[in-house]
Design a protein around this motif. Structure first.
Motif, PDB file in Angstrom:
ATOM      1  N   CYS A 156     -13.799  36.962  -5.485  1.00 33.24           N
ATOM      2  CA  CYS A 156     -13.523  36.696  -4.063  1.00 33.24           C
ATOM      3  C   CYS A 156     -12.794  35.381  -3.823  1.00 33.24           C
ATOM      4  O   CYS A 156     -12.644  34.967  -2.671  1.00 33.24           O
ATOM      5  CB  CYS A 156     -14.803  36.764  -3.222  1.00 33.24           C
ATOM      6  N   ALA A 157     -12.376  34.713  -4.885  1.00 34.51           N
ATOM      7  CA  ALA A 157     -11.599  33.483  -4.744  1.00 34.51           C
ATOM      8  C   ALA A 157     -10.111  33.817  -4.799  1.00 34.51           C
ATOM      9  O   ALA A 157      -9.715  34.870  -5.282  1.00 34.51           O
ATOM     10  CB  ALA A 157     -11.946  32.499  -5.858  1.00 34.51           C
ATOM     11  N   ILE A 158      -9.294  32.900  -4.285  1.00 33.10           N
ATOM     12  CA  ILE A 158      -7.845  33.002  -4.449  1.00 33.10           C
ATOM     13  C   ILE A 158      -7.488  32.288  -5.745  1.00 33.10           C
ATOM     14  O   ILE A 158      -7.828  31.116  -5.941  1.00 33.10           O
ATOM     15  CB  ILE A 158      -7.107  32.355  -3.260  1.00 33.10           C
ATOM     16  N   ILE A 159      -6.806  32.997  -6.636  1.00 31.38           N
ATOM     17  CA  ILE A 159      -6.382  32.394  -7.899  1.00 31.38           C
ATOM     18  C   ILE A 159      -4.876  32.147  -7.858  1.00 31.38           C
ATOM     19  O   ILE A 159      -4.097  33.054  -7.558  1.00 31.38           O
ATOM     20  CB  ILE A 159      -6.719  33.295  -9.103  1.00 31.38           C
ATOM     21  N   THR A 160      -4.507  30.910  -8.113  1.00 36.36           N
ATOM     22  CA  THR A 160      -3.092  30.536  -8.170  1.00 36.36           C
ATOM     23  C   THR A 160      -2.685  30.393  -9.634  1.00 36.36           C
ATOM     24  O   THR A 160      -3.487  29.934 -10.455  1.00 36.36           O
ATOM     25  CB  THR A 160      -2.833  29.203  -7.446  1.00 36.36           C
ATOM     26  N   PRO A 161      -1.453  30.751  -9.982  1.00 39.97           N
ATOM     27  CA  PRO A 161      -1.014  30.580 -11.371  1.00 39.97           C
ATOM     28  C   PRO A 161      -1.041  29.118 -11.812  1.00 39.97           C
ATOM     29  O   PRO A 161      -1.311  28.823 -12.972  1.00 39.97           O
ATOM     30  CB  PRO A 161       0.430  31.116 -11.351  1.00 39.97           C
ATOM     31  N   GLU A 162      -0.767  28.205 -10.871  1.00 35.17           N
ATOM     32  CA  GLU A 162      -0.652  26.784 -11.228  1.00 35.17           C
ATOM     33  C   GLU A 162      -2.001  26.076 -11.361  1.00 35.17           C
ATOM     34  O   GLU A 162      -2.185  25.233 -12.242  1.00 35.17           O
ATOM     35  CB  GLU A 162       0.165  26.037 -10.153  1.00 35.17           C
ATOM     36  N   PHE A 163      -2.937  26.381 -10.482  1.00 38.17           N
ATOM     37  CA  PHE A 163      -4.174  25.599 -10.390  1.00 38.17           C
ATOM     38  C   PHE A 163      -5.440  26.430 -10.572  1.00 38.17           C
ATOM     39  O   PHE A 163      -6.542  25.920 -10.392  1.00 38.17           O
ATOM     40  CB  PHE A 163      -4.230  24.880  -9.031  1.00 38.17           C
ATOM     41  N   GLY A 164      -5.285  27.684 -10.926  1.00 39.47           N
ATOM     42  CA  GLY A 164      -6.441  28.557 -10.999  1.00 39.47           C
ATOM     43  C   GLY A 164      -7.034  28.757  -9.618  1.00 39.47           C
ATOM     44  O   GLY A 164      -6.315  28.749  -8.614  1.00 39.47           O
ATOM     45  N   SER A 165      -8.353  28.912  -9.555  1.00 38.69           N
ATOM     46  CA  SER A 165      -9.013  29.116  -8.256  1.00 38.69           C
ATOM     47  C   SER A 165      -9.511  27.814  -7.650  1.00 38.69           C
ATOM     48  O   SER A 165     -10.138  27.815  -6.588  1.00 38.69           O
ATOM     49  CB  SER A 165     -10.188  30.091  -8.404  1.00 38.69           C
ATOM     50  N   TYR A 166      -9.228  26.697  -8.328  1.00 39.07           N
ATOM     51  CA  TYR A 166      -9.694  25.405  -7.832  1.00 39.07           C
ATOM     52  C   TYR A 166      -8.731  24.868  -6.772  1.00 39.07           C
ATOM     53  O   TYR A 166      -8.021  23.876  -6.984  1.00 39.07           O
ATOM     54  CB  TYR A 166      -9.841  24.412  -8.985  1.00 39.07           C
ATOM     55  N   VAL A 167      -8.687  25.539  -5.634  1.00 39.04           N
ATOM     56  CA  VAL A 167      -7.824  25.109  -4.534  1.00 39.04           C
ATOM     57  C   VAL A 167      -8.571  25.206  -3.207  1.00 39.04           C
ATOM     58  O   VAL A 167      -9.358  26.131  -2.987  1.00 39.04           O
ATOM     59  CB  VAL A 167      -6.524  25.949  -4.438  1.00 39.04           C
ATOM     60  N   TYR A 168      -8.311  24.235  -2.344  1.00 40.41           N
ATOM     61  CA  TYR A 168      -8.771  24.284  -0.956  1.00 40.41           C
ATOM     62  C   TYR A 168      -7.665  24.930  -0.128  1.00 40.41           C
ATOM     63  O   TYR A 168      -6.482  24.730  -0.405  1.00 40.41           O
ATOM     64  CB  TYR A 168      -9.027  22.876  -0.420  1.00 40.41           C
ATOM     65  N   LEU A 169      -8.071  25.669   0.894  1.00 35.37           N
ATOM     66  CA  LEU A 169      -7.099  26.409   1.696  1.00 35.37           C
ATOM     67  C   LEU A 169      -7.171  26.025   3.172  1.00 35.37           C
ATOM     68  O   LEU A 169      -8.240  25.725   3.695  1.00 35.37           O
ATOM     69  CB  LEU A 169      -7.364  27.916   1.570  1.00 35.37           C
ATOM     70  N   GLY A 170      -6.039  26.055   3.815  1.00 35.78           N
ATOM     71  CA  GLY A 170      -5.962  25.839   5.258  1.00 35.78           C
ATOM     72  C   GLY A 170      -4.751  26.571   5.791  1.00 35.78           C
ATOM     73  O   GLY A 170      -3.912  27.054   5.016  1.00 35.78           O
ATOM     74  N   GLU A 171      -4.630  26.682   7.098  1.00 35.59           N
ATOM     75  CA  GLU A 171      -3.489  27.395   7.667  1.00 35.59           C
ATOM     76  C   GLU A 171      -3.200  26.923   9.085  1.00 35.59           C
ATOM     77  O   GLU A 171      -4.072  26.345   9.735  1.00 35.59           O
ATOM     78  CB  GLU A 171      -3.709  28.917   7.681  1.00 35.59           C
ATOM     79  N   LEU A 172      -1.998  27.198   9.517  1.00 35.83           N
ATOM     80  CA  LEU A 172      -1.647  26.979  10.916  1.00 35.83           C
ATOM     81  C   LEU A 172      -0.862  28.183  11.430  1.00 35.83           C
ATOM     82  O   LEU A 172      -0.014  28.733  10.736  1.00 35.83           O
ATOM     83  CB  LEU A 172      -0.916  25.661  11.139  1.00 35.83           C
ATOM     84  N   ILE A 173      -1.222  28.604  12.618  1.00 34.90           N
ATOM     85  CA  ILE A 173      -0.526  29.699  13.294  1.00 34.90           C
ATOM     86  C   ILE A 173       0.510  29.063  14.210  1.00 34.90           C
ATOM     87  O   ILE A 173       0.235  28.060  14.867  1.00 34.90           O
ATOM     88  CB  ILE A 173      -1.516  30.532  14.140  1.00 34.90           C
ATOM     89  N   THR A 174       1.704  29.644  14.243  1.00 40.28           N
ATOM     90  CA  THR A 174       2.750  29.060  15.084  1.00 40.28           C
ATOM     91  C   THR A 174       3.625  30.140  15.717  1.00 40.28           C
ATOM     92  O   THR A 174       3.639  31.287  15.259  1.00 40.28           O
ATOM     93  CB  THR A 174       3.632  28.098  14.250  1.00 40.28           C
ATOM     94  N   ASN A 175       4.316  29.743  16.749  1.00 42.20           N
ATOM     95  CA  ASN A 175       5.255  30.673  17.406  1.00 42.20           C
ATOM     96  C   ASN A 175       6.653  30.614  16.788  1.00 42.20           C
ATOM     97  O   ASN A 175       7.592  31.200  17.307  1.00 42.20           O
ATOM     98  CB  ASN A 175       5.337  30.386  18.912  1.00 42.20           C
ATOM     99  N   ILE A 176       6.786  29.907  15.660  1.00 46.57           N
ATOM    100  CA  ILE A 176       8.063  29.874  14.932  1.00 46.57           C
ATOM    101  C   ILE A 176       8.116  31.081  13.988  1.00 46.57           C
ATOM    102  O   ILE A 176       7.198  31.282  13.193  1.00 46.57           O
ATOM    103  CB  ILE A 176       8.196  28.575  14.115  1.00 46.57           C
ATOM    104  N   PRO A 177       9.175  31.874  14.017  1.00 48.81           N
ATOM    105  CA  PRO A 177       9.258  33.073  13.167  1.00 48.81           C
ATOM    106  C   PRO A 177       9.741  32.757  11.751  1.00 48.81           C
ATOM    107  O   PRO A 177      10.835  33.166  11.337  1.00 48.81           O
ATOM    108  CB  PRO A 177      10.258  33.957  13.910  1.00 48.81           C
TER     109      PRO A 177
END
Length: 377
Positions: A156-177
């Motif tokens: 259930c973790a996100i695995i990145t090729p560069e850092f494995g699953s040891y990553v913190y995640l965040g996001e921003l929603i925007t009206n820019i397409p």
């Protein structure tokens, strides 16, 4: 500036402020996720810490009515601790999970998202932005997966090729397409190590977690820990890394990239006995800046008691007796009673027999009975 150039410059700026990965996706609903969340809810597999409104968790337009795209960011955190202190008899140590080493990641990611928002506001007239980290409504991992940050693994973790699953995640929603990125292929294959080694069987199947059985969740609860999980806690004070440490995709991913996430060994692996008597003020001063402190000292103290029982630390018996007889919190008294029985010895048994005559809380009395039962085994 056209949208392509804007996106290119935005990515460059993100990297310049310490964002390790950035990806983009549309603001379309997360339809498949919605169905999974409903199923989780029906099965009672949710932790209770999540946003309860599934629509808000899966429909970005409910959070920003002009949403066009979502920007996902990731920051890598360390998987190893140089010069880690080693516990020994008389000086046992607990451990905070890797996600609680260094400064609270909520703080670190919010700072980056704030800077990213300011950059967009400076470069795009009429821009609208809604940002979030972990405690927001959207499911960070679902956004990161669709934005190409990594793939959603069986643990259930996100695995990145560069850092494995040891990553913190965040996001921003925007009206820019922004132009969306392509999701990654799942690279877990036939591997099921994480499912096989989960201490409590919380990973039901690949990608499905029963949070009610997950040690990471259980260490954050404030009540009496259910009996079946007590021996599985080990010396964990907050969180659990087992399904990450066994993952082959994490092999060699050390991630010493950000000084703010580098652990203070005495905080990441603290001595257990001093935690039993730490005051609220002392706890806040010492641990207040780490993410593992968010539920306060009570769960940490309860878990420290269980860890001392795990080690059968005889030197801690006087401290546990003091908690059993003097602490005003039933959960702490009850857990101390169980731990005294687990550790054993004449002093522990005598304390339990004495406490049984004075205790008035029914739940604590039940724990005293459990503690005494160890002496008949």
């Amino acid at each position: 500036m056209n949208i392509h150039d804007l996106q290119h410059q935005f990515i460059a700026y993100a990297m310049s402020i310490g964002v390790d990965k950035i990806g983009f996706t549309t603001a379309a609903p997360f339809t498949e996720l919605k169905n999974r969340l409903r199923r989780q809810q029906e099965l009672g597999y949710q932790s209770g810490f999540e946003e309860r409104d599934i629509n808000k968790r899966t429909e970005p337009l409910q959070l920003l009515d002009e949403a066009e795209s979502i920007v996902a960011i990731a920051m890598a955190y360390p998987s190893r601790m140089p010069n880690a202190p080693v516990g020994k008899k008389g000086a046992r140590r607990g451990i905070f999970c890797r996600a609680s080493w260094g400064v609270d990641y909520h703080t670190a990611l919010r700072e980056r998202l704030k800077l990213l928002t300011a950059w967009l506001e400076e470069h795009v007239e009429g821009v609208r932005v809604e940002s979030m980290v972990d405690t927001g409504a959207l499911v960070d991992r679902a956004v990161a997966e669709r934005a190409g940050i990594g793939w959603s693994a069986k643990n259930c973790a996100i695995i990145t090729p560069e850092f494995g699953s040891y990553v913190y995640l965040g996001e921003l929603i925007t009206n820019i397409p922004f132009a969306p990125d392509t999701p990654m292929e799942d690279e877990c294959g036939d591997c099921r190590l994480c499912l096989d080694v989960c201490p409590t069987g919380a990973l039901i199947e690949g990608g499905q977690l029963n949070a009610q059985r997950c040690i990471a969740f259980l260490t954050q609860t404030k009540g009496m820990l259910p009996d079946e999980f007590r021996t599985h806690i080990g010396n964990r004070l907050y969180g659990c890394d087992t399904c990450q440490t066994v993952c082959p995709k994490n092999k060699g991913k050390i991630n010493w990239l950000h000084e703010e996430f580098q652990p203070d060994p005495e905080l990441a692996k603290p001595l257990l006995t001093p935690l039993l008597t730490i005051s609220n003020k002392e706890f806040k001063a010492k641990f207040g800046h780490v993410s593992g402190s968010w539920r306060g000292k009570k769960p940490i103290q309860r878990n420290a008691i269980l860890a001392l029982a795990h080690f059968k630390e005889e030197a801690a018996v006087p401290n546990l007796v003091a908690l059993l007889t003097k602490d005003d919190r039933p959960v702490i008294r009850g857990t101390a009673a169980w731990a005294l029985g687990k550790i054993g010895g004449e002093q522990a048994q005598a304390a339990l027999l004495t406490a049984m005559l004075k205790e008035t809380d029914e739940e604590v009395l039940g724990e005293i009975d459990k503690g005494l039962a160890f002496f008949n085994q």
